[in-house]
Scaffold this motif. Structure first.
Motif, PDB file in Angstrom:
ATOM      1  N   LYS A 110       0.821  -1.222   0.000  1.00  0.00           N
ATOM      2  CA  LYS A 110       0.000   0.000   0.000  1.00  0.00           C
ATOM      3  C   LYS A 110       0.855   1.273   0.000  1.00  0.00           C
ATOM      4  O   LYS A 110       0.717   2.140   0.862  1.00  0.00           O
ATOM      5  N   PRO A 111       1.726   1.419  -0.994  1.00  0.00           N
ATOM      6  CA  PRO A 111       2.615   2.592  -1.007  1.00  0.00           C
ATOM      7  C   PRO A 111       1.930   3.859  -1.526  1.00  0.00           C
ATOM      8  O   PRO A 111       1.067   3.805  -2.409  1.00  0.00           O
ATOM      9  N   ASP A 112       2.330   4.982  -0.982  1.00  0.00           N
ATOM     10  CA  ASP A 112       1.925   6.282  -1.530  1.00  0.00           C
ATOM     11  C   ASP A 112       2.800   6.633  -2.732  1.00  0.00           C
ATOM     12  O   ASP A 112       2.338   7.238  -3.689  1.00  0.00           O
ATOM     13  N   PRO A 164      -7.906  -3.261  -4.167  1.00  0.00           N
ATOM     14  CA  PRO A 164      -7.250  -2.318  -5.080  1.00  0.00           C
ATOM     15  C   PRO A 164      -6.564  -1.184  -4.313  1.00  0.00           C
ATOM     16  O   PRO A 164      -7.044  -0.747  -3.261  1.00  0.00           O
ATOM     17  N   TRP A 165      -5.436  -0.721  -4.861  1.00  0.00           N
ATOM     18  CA  TRP A 165      -4.676   0.344  -4.226  1.00  0.00           C
ATOM     19  C   TRP A 165      -4.207   1.348  -5.270  1.00  0.00           C
ATOM     20  O   TRP A 165      -3.680   0.962  -6.314  1.00  0.00           O
ATOM     21  N   ARG A 166      -4.367   2.630  -4.969  1.00  0.00           N
ATOM     22  CA  ARG A 166      -3.996   3.708  -5.877  1.00  0.00           C
ATOM     23  C   ARG A 166      -2.679   4.338  -5.424  1.00  0.00           C
ATOM     24  O   ARG A 166      -2.621   4.996  -4.375  1.00  0.00           O
ATOM     25  N   VAL A 167      -1.628   4.132  -6.185  1.00  0.00           N
ATOM     26  CA  VAL A 167      -0.335   4.770  -5.923  1.00  0.00           C
ATOM     27  C   VAL A 167      -0.422   6.225  -6.377  1.00  0.00           C
ATOM     28  O   VAL A 167      -0.922   6.523  -7.465  1.00  0.00           O
ATOM     29  N   LYS A 168       0.099   7.136  -5.568  1.00  0.00           N
ATOM     30  CA  LYS A 168      -0.051   8.559  -5.867  1.00  0.00           C
ATOM     31  C   LYS A 168       0.989   9.080  -6.858  1.00  0.00           C
ATOM     32  O   LYS A 168       0.698   9.947  -7.682  1.00  0.00           O
ATOM     33  N   GLU A 169       2.236   8.583  -6.750  1.00  0.00           N
ATOM     34  CA  GLU A 169       3.275   9.080  -7.648  1.00  0.00           C
ATOM     35  C   GLU A 169       4.383   8.051  -7.798  1.00  0.00           C
ATOM     36  O   GLU A 169       4.543   7.148  -6.971  1.00  0.00           O
ATOM     37  N   VAL A 170       5.153   8.218  -8.881  1.00  0.00           N
ATOM     38  CA  VAL A 170       6.243   7.298  -9.201  1.00  0.00           C
ATOM     39  C   VAL A 170       7.534   8.079  -9.382  1.00  0.00           C
ATOM     40  O   VAL A 170       7.553   9.110 -10.077  1.00  0.00           O
ATOM     41  N   PHE A 171       8.605   7.603  -8.760  1.00  0.00           N
ATOM     42  CA  PHE A 171       9.951   8.117  -8.984  1.00  0.00           C
ATOM     43  C   PHE A 171      10.653   7.095  -9.884  1.00  0.00           C
ATOM     44  O   PHE A 171      10.790   5.927  -9.511  1.00  0.00           O
ATOM     45  N   ILE A 172      11.106   7.532 -11.059  1.00  0.00           N
ATOM     46  CA  ILE A 172      11.728   6.638 -12.030  1.00  0.00           C
ATOM     47  C   ILE A 172      13.231   6.886 -12.060  1.00  0.00           C
ATOM     48  O   ILE A 172      13.681   8.015 -12.259  1.00  0.00           O
ATOM     49  N   PHE A 234      15.733  11.686 -10.697  1.00  0.00           N
ATOM     50  CA  PHE A 234      14.564  10.870 -11.002  1.00  0.00           C
ATOM     51  C   PHE A 234      13.673  11.594 -11.990  1.00  0.00           C
ATOM     52  O   PHE A 234      13.724  12.819 -12.114  1.00  0.00           O
ATOM     53  N   LYS A 235      12.829  10.839 -12.661  1.00  0.00           N
ATOM     54  CA  LYS A 235      11.682  11.412 -13.331  1.00  0.00           C
ATOM     55  C   LYS A 235      10.487  11.135 -12.445  1.00  0.00           C
ATOM     56  O   LYS A 235      10.194   9.973 -12.136  1.00  0.00           O
ATOM     57  N   VAL A 236       9.804  12.176 -12.012  1.00  0.00           N
ATOM     58  CA  VAL A 236       8.651  12.020 -11.140  1.00  0.00           C
ATOM     59  C   VAL A 236       7.384  12.131 -11.986  1.00  0.00           C
ATOM     60  O   VAL A 236       7.222  13.058 -12.775  1.00  0.00           O
ATOM     61  N   VAL A 237       6.507  11.153 -11.818  1.00  0.00           N
ATOM     62  CA  VAL A 237       5.260  11.086 -12.570  1.00  0.00           C
ATOM     63  C   VAL A 237       4.105  10.984 -11.587  1.00  0.00           C
ATOM     64  O   VAL A 237       4.097  10.113 -10.710  1.00  0.00           O
ATOM     65  N   SER A 238       3.125  11.870 -11.730  1.00  0.00           N
ATOM     66  CA  SER A 238       1.921  11.794 -10.898  1.00  0.00           C
ATOM     67  C   SER A 238       1.000  10.729 -11.466  1.00  0.00           C
ATOM     68  O   SER A 238       0.763  10.662 -12.671  1.00  0.00           O
ATOM     69  N   THR A 239       0.482   9.896 -10.599  1.00  0.00           N
ATOM     70  CA  THR A 239      -0.482   8.867 -11.021  1.00  0.00           C
ATOM     71  C   THR A 239      -1.809   9.036 -10.299  1.00  0.00           C
ATOM     72  O   THR A 239      -2.672   8.170 -10.392  1.00  0.00           O
ATOM     73  N   ASP A 240      -1.961  10.115  -9.575  1.00  0.00           N
ATOM     74  CA  ASP A 240      -3.148  10.324  -8.743  1.00  0.00           C
ATOM     75  C   ASP A 240      -4.241  11.026  -9.554  1.00  0.00           C
ATOM     76  O   ASP A 240      -3.956  11.831 -10.435  1.00  0.00           O
TER      77      ASP A 240
END
Length: 240
Positions: A110-112, A164-172, A234-240
């Motif tokens: 359950k990561p943010d 189901p779990w909604r991840v808020k953002e991704v650091f690539i 990183f490339k930060v991408v919002s997924t929220d």
């Protein structure tokens, strides 16, 4: 892009192809997040058994050795929750089975925020674009969106109680188009300690510390930080 403030992040899941990828790609940042009290867990996809170019560890022992080294490296950064999916090193491709396994890891943790590898080849840093890294990045992105949040994806997981779990953002990591940096000057020693824990992969390189510091200094310089500072990008991408 401005990421979500760390104060609003409770849990981070790092999904990487090989043992040591977490530490090379984001070790200093992981140490900072742990110092801030954020929970960090790892999901390592392959068993790492092809990581012995410079090692005398027998191939039949390599996977066990690398998992042991990854646990020691995690301890150096303050991470103890580590899952190994045990896919074969060097043979990773984006499959529906791999997506399912990563979705399961997401719904458990359950990561943010998630940290993953880039699915895009980086011609400026070709070593970051190992085929396993590209496959891991593509699979993780697909798992994050749409699968992990979709109640109709992998109903067998929901039947196990994994909602189901909604991840808020991704650091690539390893992205050819980074848009965010983290100053890790104060945690670089922990990153180096984590990398040195991967004895089978790094003990042959007497220049390891200077090499990693130079990479970080180059990142910091590109972002306009003062001389001597060290950064991860990183490339930060919002997924929220």
């Amino acid at each position: 892009m401005t990421p979500i403030a760390d104060e609003e992040i409770k849990r981070i899941l790092v999904v990487m192809a090989h043992p040591d990828d977490c530490d090379f790609g984001a070790g200093g940042s992981i140490a900072k997040w742990r110092e801030a009290g954020i929970e960090v867990s790892y999901c390592i996809i392959t068993n790492g058994d092809q990581g012995g170019e410079e090692s005398d560890v027998p191939v039949e022992e390599m996977a066990k050795v690398r998992q042991r080294e990854q646990r020691a490296a995690g301890a150096a950064l303050g991470v103890s929750e580590i899952t190994f999916l045990n896919y074969r090193d060097g043979s990773l491709i984006p499959t529906i089975e791999l997506r399912r396994d990563i979705v399961k890891a997401i719904r458990i943790a359950k990561p943010d925020r998630m940290v993953v590898q880039s699915p895009e080849r980086n011609w400026e840093r070709i070593y970051s674009s190992h085929p396993d890294h590209l496959a891991a990045g593509e699979s993780a992105i697909q798992a994050i969106y749409p699968d992990a949040r979709n109640p109709y994806a992998f109903p067998e997981l929901k039947a196990e109680g994994l909602e189901p779990w909604r991840v808020k953002e991704v650091f690539i990591t390893g992205s050819p188009t980074p848009n965010h940096f983290i100053d890790i000057t104060e945690t670089i020693d922990k990153k180096i300690a984590a990398l040195k824990a991967h004895v089978s992969q790094t003990a042959h390189n007497p220049e390891l510390e200077s090499m990693v510091r130079q990479w970080g200094e180059k990142n910091a310089e590109a972002k306009g930080l003062a001389a001597g500072r060290i950064a991860e990008i990183f490339k930060v991408v919002s997924t929220d």
